[in-house]
Design an enzyme around this catalytic site. Structure first.
Site, mmCIF file in Angstrom:
data_model
loop_
_atom_site.group_PDB
_atom_site.id
_atom_site.type_symbol
_atom_site.label_atom_id
_atom_site.label_comp_id
_atom_site.label_asym_id
_atom_site.label_seq_id
_atom_site.Cartn_x
_atom_site.Cartn_y
_atom_site.Cartn_z
ATOM 1 N N LEU A 41 -11.556 -17.682 20.179
ATOM 2 C CA LEU A 41 -12.259 -16.703 20.751
ATOM 3 C C LEU A 41 -12.085 -16.555 22.261
ATOM 4 N N ASP A 65 -9.218 -24.341 19.351
ATOM 5 C CA ASP A 65 -7.839 -23.886 19.921
ATOM 6 C C ASP A 65 -6.877 -24.439 19.094
ATOM 7 N N GLU A 88 -1.528 -15.193 22.274
ATOM 8 C CA GLU A 88 -1.842 -14.195 23.275
ATOM 9 C C GLU A 88 -0.798 -13.067 23.215
ATOM 10 N N THR A 129 6.773 -10.297 15.567
ATOM 11 C CA THR A 129 6.616 -9.024 16.193
ATOM 12 C C THR A 129 8.241 -8.262 16.176
ATOM 13 N N ASP A 130 8.285 -6.970 16.275
ATOM 14 C CA ASP A 130 9.764 -6.658 16.626
ATOM 15 C C ASP A 130 10.123 -6.897 17.823
ATOM 16 N N GLU A 131 9.181 -7.146 18.830
ATOM 17 C CA GLU A 131 9.669 -7.063 20.420
ATOM 18 C C GLU A 131 10.546 -8.197 20.572
ATOM 19 N N TYR A 156 5.815 -12.450 26.986
ATOM 20 C CA TYR A 156 5.001 -12.290 25.711
ATOM 21 C C TYR A 156 6.177 -12.390 24.618
ATOM 22 N N LYS A 160 6.958 -15.494 21.662
ATOM 23 C CA LYS A 160 6.964 -15.150 19.919
ATOM 24 C C LYS A 160 8.368 -15.471 19.630
ATOM 25 N N ASN A 186 1.098 -2.050 15.500
ATOM 26 C CA ASN A 186 -0.100 -2.019 14.921
ATOM 27 C C ASN A 186 -0.898 -1.036 15.602
ATOM 28 N N ARG A 220 7.852 3.623 20.236
ATOM 29 C CA ARG A 220 7.380 2.408 19.425
ATOM 30 C C ARG A 220 7.499 2.894 18.018
ATOM 31 N N ASN A 256 5.921 7.586 23.654
ATOM 32 C CA ASN A 256 4.537 7.484 23.969
ATOM 33 C C ASN A 256 3.715 8.818 24.588
ATOM 34 N N ASP A 279 6.045 2.259 35.901
ATOM 35 C CA ASP A 279 6.269 1.630 34.728
ATOM 36 C C ASP A 279 6.213 0.078 34.752
HETATM 37 P P1 NAD Z 1 -5.142 -9.885 19.497
HETATM 38 O O1 NAD Z 1 -5.119 -10.323 20.700
HETATM 39 O O2 NAD Z 1 -5.997 -9.031 18.723
HETATM 40 O O3 NAD Z 1 -5.785 -11.472 18.849
HETATM 41 C C1 NAD Z 1 -5.689 -12.535 18.893
HETATM 42 C C2 NAD Z 1 -6.413 -13.777 18.302
HETATM 43 O O4 NAD Z 1 -6.087 -15.055 18.698
HETATM 44 C C3 NAD Z 1 -7.899 -13.727 18.960
HETATM 45 O O5 NAD Z 1 -8.898 -13.611 18.008
HETATM 46 C C4 NAD Z 1 -7.860 -14.918 19.970
HETATM 47 O O6 NAD Z 1 -9.197 -15.204 20.236
HETATM 48 C C5 NAD Z 1 -7.119 -15.777 19.239
HETATM 49 N N1 NAD Z 1 -6.372 -17.040 19.950
HETATM 50 C C6 NAD Z 1 -5.814 -16.685 21.263
HETATM 51 N N2 NAD Z 1 -5.264 -17.585 21.649
HETATM 52 C C7 NAD Z 1 -5.879 -18.877 20.738
HETATM 53 C C8 NAD Z 1 -5.759 -20.069 20.688
HETATM 54 N N3 NAD Z 1 -5.073 -21.006 21.660
HETATM 55 N N4 NAD Z 1 -6.219 -20.919 19.391
HETATM 56 C C9 NAD Z 1 -6.826 -19.987 18.689
HETATM 57 N N5 NAD Z 1 -7.034 -18.783 18.482
HETATM 58 C C10 NAD Z 1 -6.453 -18.113 19.720
HETATM 59 O O7 NAD Z 1 -3.896 -10.012 18.577
HETATM 60 P P2 NAD Z 1 -3.353 -8.917 17.433
HETATM 61 O O8 NAD Z 1 -2.844 -7.749 18.126
HETATM 62 O O9 NAD Z 1 -4.339 -9.023 16.130
HETATM 63 O O10 NAD Z 1 -2.179 -9.850 17.047
HETATM 64 C C11 NAD Z 1 -2.082 -10.877 15.738
HETATM 65 C C12 NAD Z 1 -0.743 -11.506 15.827
HETATM 66 O O11 NAD Z 1 0.032 -10.281 15.240
HETATM 67 C C13 NAD Z 1 0.000 -12.070 16.852
HETATM 68 O O12 NAD Z 1 0.705 -13.138 16.564
HETATM 69 C C14 NAD Z 1 0.903 -10.878 17.349
HETATM 70 O O13 NAD Z 1 2.069 -11.548 18.192
HETATM 71 C C15 NAD Z 1 1.459 -10.350 16.048
HETATM 72 N N6 NAD Z 1 1.809 -9.011 16.093
HETATM 73 C C16 NAD Z 1 0.906 -8.004 16.815
HETATM 74 C C17 NAD Z 1 1.116 -6.658 16.766
HETATM 75 C C18 NAD Z 1 0.469 -5.521 17.372
HETATM 76 O O14 NAD Z 1 0.862 -4.528 17.273
HETATM 77 N N7 NAD Z 1 -0.677 -5.981 17.749
HETATM 78 C C19 NAD Z 1 2.572 -6.240 16.189
HETATM 79 C C20 NAD Z 1 3.226 -7.186 15.420
HETATM 80 C C21 NAD Z 1 3.025 -8.704 15.527
HETATM 81 O O1 DAU Z 2 5.748 -3.767 18.739
HETATM 82 C C1 DAU Z 2 4.659 -5.077 18.600
HETATM 83 C C2 DAU Z 2 4.127 -5.088 19.611
HETATM 84 O O2 DAU Z 2 3.176 -3.951 19.959
HETATM 85 C C3 DAU Z 2 3.160 -6.323 19.545
HETATM 86 O O3 DAU Z 2 3.961 -7.628 19.268
HETATM 87 C C4 DAU Z 2 2.241 -6.482 20.772
HETATM 88 O O4 DAU Z 2 1.384 -7.638 20.717
HETATM 89 C C5 DAU Z 2 1.493 -5.635 21.081
HETATM 90 O O5 DAU Z 2 0.872 -5.683 22.150
HETATM 91 C C6 DAU Z 2 2.352 -4.053 21.191
HETATM 92 O O6 DAU Z 2 3.172 -4.271 22.375
HETATM 93 P P1 DAU Z 2 3.594 -2.927 23.218
HETATM 94 O O7 DAU Z 2 3.930 -3.471 24.362
HETATM 95 O O8 DAU Z 2 4.484 -2.144 22.693
HETATM 96 O O9 DAU Z 2 1.957 -2.292 23.098
HETATM 97 P P2 DAU Z 2 1.019 -1.567 24.127
HETATM 98 O O10 DAU Z 2 -0.152 -0.897 23.329
HETATM 99 O O11 DAU Z 2 0.885 -2.464 25.229
HETATM 100 O O12 DAU Z 2 2.193 -0.438 24.770
HETATM 101 C C7 DAU Z 2 2.666 0.635 23.975
HETATM 102 C C8 DAU Z 2 3.444 1.503 24.699
HETATM 103 O O13 DAU Z 2 2.768 2.296 25.449
HETATM 104 C C9 DAU Z 2 4.589 0.813 25.552
HETATM 105 O O14 DAU Z 2 5.789 1.653 25.605
HETATM 106 C C10 DAU Z 2 3.639 0.545 26.664
HETATM 107 C C11 DAU Z 2 2.916 2.117 26.913
HETATM 108 N N1 DAU Z 2 1.679 2.045 27.604
HETATM 109 C C12 DAU Z 2 0.915 0.798 27.546
HETATM 110 C C13 DAU Z 2 -0.208 0.988 27.992
HETATM 111 C C14 DAU Z 2 -1.282 -0.182 27.905
HETATM 112 C C15 DAU Z 2 1.444 2.975 28.531
HETATM 113 O O15 DAU Z 2 2.400 3.941 28.587
HETATM 114 N N2 DAU Z 2 0.270 2.848 29.287
HETATM 115 C C16 DAU Z 2 -0.564 1.910 29.079
HETATM 116 O O16 DAU Z 2 -1.707 1.938 29.862
#
Ligand code: NAD
Ligand code: DAU
Length: 343
Positions: A41, A65, A88, A129-131, A156, A160, A186, A220, A256, A279
């Site tokens: 949390l 944790d 994170e 992630t694709d990142e 980040y 990963k 997502n 993206r 974007n 940027d």
């Molecule tokens: P999020 O940031 O919304 O949630 C992360 C969760 O992990 C939170 O509930 C947080 O409390 C928990 N957490 C963080 N550190 C922790 C720790 N040390 N111990 C236990 N719990 C902990 O993340 P999300 O966007 O739901 O992403 C989930 C997973 O999917 C991540 O591994 C992320 O790298 C991966 N992912 C995310 C995206 C995306 O677009 N959001 C895309 C591809 C992969």
């Molecule tokens: O590709 C998967 C990843 O997507 C996940 O692994 C990460 O956890 C998730 O955070 C996400 O990463 P991005 O950096 O691509 O997502 P974000 O929403 O932060 O940004 C999407 C795009 O928009 C990126 O090119 C940066 C841009 N951006 C983002 C923010 C927050 C803006 O232009 N303005 C903004 O304020």
């Protein structure tokens, strides 16, 4: 073969965006599944996402944790399948404070892997992630696949990539039955409003501008969160142990700026609500996924197109103002000021 309907599933990070969507998906699809949610949390974890299953006898929550080896070993007892989301996840925060990312994403994953080996789990599924593959040029012919080299750009994505390598190493060295999915951006219900789409929607609902990094040319590969959940399910139940599967969205090459303009149009706002800001350092230009291995082996297909998904996302944030208003009025304010005031 993994049968989730008869499995005890440890979901890490189940209170976050994708994790909570996955817990809800799992309990709905598999009436026989038991789910333990281990989550620290952090600012991103929110048990409100799981209110509808709080009283469900098949679901339990442990606050903790993933770097805590003693706790993780205890929670791992009797677990058949681990689905590891905890991380994170926000690139901008990783630029402000990389150490948290290494600790949770690298060390935390290693602690979980040790416990999974010791408790002989049947499957360790790692959410990645694709990142980790770095950045693509604006050439539609080029896409990431399972064979792409790891070339992360941010703390980040580097953390990963480190976790992906550890998961593979535990498969090779200790014979742990693993699968990995590398997925694109997502969006959908319960996404923390620091990420582009929910940030844009909630800012507009508050009559604020949308910050667009640079010129907004970055691209993206957007995936509706439930499509991702189905992909994870199929990787666990149909995927081969030891394998990686790339899961992408239905479209690519949408910048974007175009995404933000689509949101403005849905919300009846003009382009004066766009604010171009400095940027992101090391900003990856483009992500795009070739999902053909997952399509062939898992029958994976994303179903929700971006236009439809954005409509659904806007509707969700309009209908769930209490959820995000509480977040935006708390500690998140300090982060928002630090991230955007100097840009
Ligand atoms: P999020 O940031 O919304 O949630 C992360 C969760 O992990 C939170 O509930 C947080 O409390 C928990 N957490 C963080 N550190 C922790 C720790 N040390 N111990 C236990 N719990 C902990 O993340 P999300 O966007 O739901 O992403 C989930 C997973 O999917 C991540 O591994 C992320 O790298 C991966 N992912 C995310 C995206 C995306 O677009 N959001 C895309 C591809 C992969
Ligand atoms: O590709 C998967 C990843 O997507 C996940 O692994 C990460 O956890 C998730 O955070 C996400 O990463 P991005 O950096 O691509 O997502 P974000 O929403 O932060 O940004 C999407 C795009 O928009 C990126 O090119 C940066 C841009 N951006 C983002 C923010 C927050 C803006 O232009 N303005 C903004 O304020």
């Amino acid at each position: 073969m993994i049968d989730l309907n008869t499995s005890r599933v440890l979901v890490t990070g189940g209170a976050g965006f994708i994790g909570s969507n996955f817990v809800l998906y799992l309990l709905k699809k598999y009436p026989g599944a038991k789910v333990v949610n281990l989550d620290k949390l952090t600012y991103a974890g929110n048990l409100e996402n799981l209110k509808s299953v709080e009283g469900d006898a098949r679901y339990s929550f442990v606050k903790g944790d993933i770097t805590d080896a003693k706790l993780v070993s205890r929670v791992m007892e009797g677990v058949d399948v681990v689905v590891h989301f905890a991380a994170e996840t926000h690139v901008d925060r990783s630029i402000m404070k990389p150490a948290d990312f290494v600790l949770t994403n690298v060390v935390g994953t290693q602690v979980l892997l040790d416990a999974a080996v010791n408790h002989k789990v049947k499957r360790f599924h790692h959410i990645s992630t694709d990142e980790v593959f770095g950045s693509l040029p604006l050439d539609p012919a080029m896409k990431f696949s399972e064979d792409s080299p790891l070339k992360p750009s941010s703390p980040y994505s580097a953390s990963k990539a480190g976790s992906d390598l550890l998961v593979r190493a535990y498969s090779k060295t200790f014979g742990l039955p693993i699968t990995i999915t590398n997925t694109s951006n997502n969006y959908g219900p319960y996404q923390f409003p620091e990420k582009l789409i929910p940030l844009a929607i909630t800012n507009l609902l508050e009559d604020k501008k949308v910050p667009v990094y640079g010129q907004g040319v970055n691209v993206r590969d957007w995936i509706w969160v439930e499509d991702h959940c189905r992909g994870i399910d199929s990787a666990i139940t149909k995927g081969r142990a030891g394998e990686t599967y790339c899961l992408g969205g239905p479209e690519d090459m949408i910048s974007n700026l175009e995404v933000v303009k689509k949101i403005l149009a849905i919300m009846n706002k003009g382009e004066e609500y766009i604010e171009f800001v400095k940027d992101r350092p090391g900003h990856d230009l483009r992500y795009a996924i070739d999902s053909s291995k997952a399509e062939k082996e898992l029958g994976y297909q994303p179903t929700i197109k971006l236009d439809e998904g954005l409509e659904m996302a806007v509707k969700w944030y309009v209908e769930n103002k209490d959820w995000w208003a509480r977040i935006k009025s708390g500690q998140y304010q300090d982060y928002y000021r630090a991230q955007y005031d100097s840009r």
